[in-house]
Design a protein around this motif. Structure first.
Motif, PDB file in Angstrom:
ATOM      1  N   PRO A  47     -51.859  45.515   6.001  1.00 59.72           N
ATOM      2  CA  PRO A  47     -51.633  44.262   6.717  1.00 59.72           C
ATOM      3  C   PRO A  47     -51.254  43.116   5.794  1.00 59.72           C
ATOM      4  O   PRO A  47     -50.418  42.289   6.124  1.00 59.72           O
ATOM      5  CB  PRO A  47     -52.991  44.001   7.391  1.00 59.72           C
ATOM      6  N   LEU A  48     -51.870  43.072   4.618  1.00 66.79           N
ATOM      7  CA  LEU A  48     -51.556  41.971   3.721  1.00 66.79           C
ATOM      8  C   LEU A  48     -50.143  42.097   3.178  1.00 66.79           C
ATOM      9  O   LEU A  48     -49.452  41.102   2.956  1.00 66.79           O
ATOM     10  CB  LEU A  48     -52.565  41.911   2.578  1.00 66.79           C
ATOM     11  N   ARG A  50     -47.726  43.077   4.852  1.00 69.97           N
ATOM     12  CA  ARG A  50     -46.892  42.480   5.903  1.00 69.97           C
ATOM     13  C   ARG A  50     -46.891  40.966   5.795  1.00 69.97           C
ATOM     14  O   ARG A  50     -45.882  40.320   5.971  1.00 69.97           O
ATOM     15  CB  ARG A  50     -47.454  42.883   7.277  1.00 69.97           C
ATOM     16  N   ALA A  51     -48.094  40.413   5.545  1.00 66.83           N
ATOM     17  CA  ALA A  51     -48.207  38.960   5.480  1.00 66.83           C
ATOM     18  C   ALA A  51     -47.500  38.408   4.258  1.00 66.83           C
ATOM     19  O   ALA A  51     -47.013  37.299   4.275  1.00 66.83           O
ATOM     20  CB  ALA A  51     -49.676  38.550   5.440  1.00 66.83           C
ATOM     21  N   ARG A  83     -43.704  36.284  14.951  1.00 71.83           N
ATOM     22  CA  ARG A  83     -44.325  37.116  13.920  1.00 71.83           C
ATOM     23  C   ARG A  83     -43.247  37.796  13.078  1.00 71.83           C
ATOM     24  O   ARG A  83     -43.310  37.809  11.854  1.00 71.83           O
ATOM     25  CB  ARG A  83     -45.182  38.167  14.624  1.00 71.83           C
ATOM     26  N   ASP A 124     -50.806  33.700  15.626  1.00 70.35           N
ATOM     27  CA  ASP A 124     -50.751  34.367  16.929  1.00 70.35           C
ATOM     28  C   ASP A 124     -52.165  34.856  17.258  1.00 70.35           C
ATOM     29  O   ASP A 124     -52.606  35.882  16.741  1.00 70.35           O
ATOM     30  CB  ASP A 124     -49.758  35.536  16.847  1.00 70.35           C
ATOM     31  N   GLU A 133     -58.211  39.615  11.569  1.00 70.64           N
ATOM     32  CA  GLU A 133     -56.896  39.636  10.941  1.00 70.64           C
ATOM     33  C   GLU A 133     -55.833  39.423  12.004  1.00 70.64           C
ATOM     34  O   GLU A 133     -55.904  40.022  13.087  1.00 70.64           O
ATOM     35  CB  GLU A 133     -56.705  41.008  10.301  1.00 70.64           C
ATOM     36  N   PRO A 148     -52.006  39.679  13.696  1.00 69.22           N
ATOM     37  CA  PRO A 148     -51.054  40.810  13.691  1.00 69.22           C
ATOM     38  C   PRO A 148     -50.102  40.768  12.491  1.00 69.22           C
ATOM     39  O   PRO A 148     -49.595  41.801  12.068  1.00 69.22           O
ATOM     40  CB  PRO A 148     -50.270  40.610  14.999  1.00 69.22           C
ATOM     41  N   ASP A 149     -49.878  39.569  11.931  1.00 62.58           N
ATOM     42  CA  ASP A 149     -48.973  39.503  10.767  1.00 62.58           C
ATOM     43  C   ASP A 149     -49.718  39.717   9.446  1.00 62.58           C
ATOM     44  O   ASP A 149     -49.139  39.580   8.372  1.00 62.58           O
ATOM     45  CB  ASP A 149     -48.197  38.182  10.743  1.00 62.58           C
ATOM     46  N   GLY A 150     -51.016  40.037   9.521  1.00 60.51           N
ATOM     47  CA  GLY A 150     -51.752  40.370   8.308  1.00 60.51           C
ATOM     48  C   GLY A 150     -52.567  39.234   7.727  1.00 60.51           C
ATOM     49  O   GLY A 150     -53.380  39.462   6.835  1.00 60.51           O
ATOM     50  N   ARG A 151     -52.373  38.017   8.210  1.00 63.84           N
ATOM     51  CA  ARG A 151     -53.160  36.907   7.672  1.00 63.84           C
ATOM     52  C   ARG A 151     -54.607  37.032   8.142  1.00 63.84           C
ATOM     53  O   ARG A 151     -54.856  37.378   9.292  1.00 63.84           O
ATOM     54  CB  ARG A 151     -52.587  35.556   8.127  1.00 63.84           C
TER      55      ARG A 151
END
Lengths: 233, 288
Positions: free
Chosen positions: A4-5, A7-8, A202, B20, B90, B92-95
């Motif tokens: 996930p990170l 992606r961020a 997103r 989001d 978390e 969906p964009d990972g933050r």
């Protein structure tokens, strides 16, 4: 680092800067294409506003500038530890203009298909008020967002999500109509508007970081560029 | 695509930054502020119908290790001087994000612009010291103590915020030179005494101070060897000052000690002095 990170904050980037310095010609062309796409408008605007060049002259010098990036391997001299790429490029432009008189008889080069007429029109009206440095930063921001939006639009077309992109265009590039108005216009439920818009935003974020990742060569530089883009002072 | 004007640029920035929260129980209300590690939003908890502070950590604002730590640190520290964490997750964009109690009050740096009495300034400072001492006892260093990170609640609460740079004892020294200029200890590698230095710098921001408190602030910001060994030791010296006792920051000679004792026991000293004076006068007049 977990998925996930990544992606961020993508850490595995295809750096356009490194590609532009590559020995492989295809890779070099890809890198230069990305760099010029992000920077040609800032360069043109800087020549117009800082150096007070007329449209034709600024367009010629912009072409010359990107030609010299290749010929003189200017990007090879860039050290991210010493300065931001935008600062480095401005110094290079200053050098180019200083040498302009000596190169007055140079042949005009048209290596890149930049839409200078559109840039001239966009710059019109801002010339008197704008600070050249601030305008350079702003043009760079516009270019990065434009590149990210183009990539997102291409992806939406490939994946049959044209409506997702159209919603983003109508809402974030438009004047923020209500979700109910968008639902009516697109003939979908309000919850669909919310969900599709959330997806588009997103993915736009991911696309912005992808572009920035290509224009930088380290995490620290990426972090600084992201802050400059998203939280300008 | 048409060229992006300034308004579109601004909306796109918002669109990219706005979290989001559709998959969570929270609904965004407004931006409360930007911290060192990310943005704090006011959000509505739709299950409990209450407002919370929701912090979204931005990878672009800090290296990854710091982002992982803050919620863990706060969850470990249960203390009246530390804002409790309700929830974490978390996007969906990972933050990463975490929700905490929404504290509405005044930052210490803003409060100090008004004229706070010495007693109130010391009460606040004493509570900050106590909170820091508690954190140290749990093996946590704050590393960014400054008036901007102290929130004063409407009922006298003193809350220590922004633990984004905190270091857990289990992490070992990460060697990072963190903190804020003016409040950061000069030594390259910090232990609990680096926080003591920052506390001394905060006390220095509470001027005007009587000489004994100036000496305490100096001792808290002295070189490592001369500094208070802990936040608790610093708090103890503040207590001594409040009680009218000698503070360790001021070496005390016999005359100074007598003067302090007289000052501390003014009424008793006045009675004794009046008695001695009366007896002397009686002796002078009657010879007895």
């Amino acid at each position: 680092m977990d998925e996930p990170l990544v992606r961020a904050f993508p850490v595995t980037r295809r750096s356009a800067l490194e590609a532009a310095r590559s020995a492989d010609s295809a890779e070099r062309a890809r890198g230069l294409r990305t760099v010029s796409e992000a920077y040609w408008r800032p360069v043109y605007g800087y020549l117009r506003l800082h150096w007070k060049k007329q449209h034709e002259d600024a367009a010629d010098l912009t072409q010359e500038f990107f030609a010299q990036l290749v010929d003189k391997d200017l990007l090879g001299r860039f050290d991210p530890a010493k300065a931001r790429l935008r600062t480095f490029l401005r110094v290079c432009i200053d050098g180019l203009v200083a040498n302009q008189a000596r190169a007055a008889n140079r042949q005009k080069r048209r290596a890149h298909a930049f839409d200078f007429e559109a840039a001239r029109v966009a710059l019109g009206g801002r010339e008197a008020a704008a600070s050249p440095d601030a305008e350079f930063e702003k043009e760079w921001s516009r270019a990065v967002f434009a590149m990210a939006l183009e990539r997102l639009r291409d992806r939406c077309q490939r994946e049959g999500k044209e409506q997702h992109f159209a919603l983003l265009e109508a809402y974030d590039l438009g004047d923020r109509p209500s979700y109910a108005a968008l639902a009516e216009r697109f003939g979908i439920a309000v919850t669909d508007v919310t969900n599709r818009l959330a997806w588009s935003r997103r993915e736009l974020r991911a696309s912005v970081f992808e572009v920035l990742g290509e224009l930088t060569s380290s995490d620290e530089e990426l972090r600084e560029e992201a802050r400059a883009l998203l939280e300008p002072e | 695509m048409k060229p992006l004007d300034d308004a579109a640029l601004s909306r796109l920035r918002e669109a990219v930054l706005e979290p989001d929260l559709s998959a969570t129980r929270y609904r965004l209300i407004s931006v409360a502020g930007k911290g060192g590690m990310g943005t704090v939003y006011v959000a509505e908890d739709s299950v409990l119908s209450r407002r919370v502070a929701l912090k979204v950590l931005e990878p672009m604002r800090a290296p990854d290790p710091f982002l992982r730590r803050e919620a863990q640190v706060l969850a470990r520290l249960e203390h009246p001087g530390i804002v409790p964490v309700h929830d974490a997750g978390e996007l969906p964009d990972g933050r990463r994000w975490y929700a905490m109690k929404l504290v509405q009050g005044e930052r210490l740096d803003h409060a100090l612009r008004r004229k706070l009495g010495l007693g109130e300034r010391l009460r606040i400072f004493r509570q900050v010291c106590e909170t820091v001492a508690f954190a140290h006892a749990q093996g946590v260093l704050h590393r960014d103590l400054k008036p901007q990170n102290v929130m004063l609640g409407p009922f006298g609460e003193v809350l220590l915020l922004d633990w984004g740079l905190a270091l857990l004892g289990t992490d070992g020294d990460d060697g990072a030179r963190v903190g804020t200029e003016g409040f950061r200890a000069p030594e390259a590698r910090g232990d609990a005494r680096a926080d003591v230095y920052s506390l001394g710098a905060i006390l220095g921001q509470m001027r005007p101070l009587p000489p004994a408190l100036e000496a305490i602030a100096r001792k808290a910001t002295a070189t490592l060897d001369a500094r208070y060994p802990s936040a608790a030791a610093l708090a103890d010296d503040i207590d001594r000052f409040v009680e009218g006792d000698a503070v360790t920051a001021v070496p005390e000679g016999p005359f100074r000690k007598i003067a302090r004792m007289l000052s501390r026991h003014r009424v008793a000293a006045g009675i004794v002095a009046a008695y001695v004076l009366g007896r002397g006068l009686l002796f002078f007049l009657t010879g007895r």
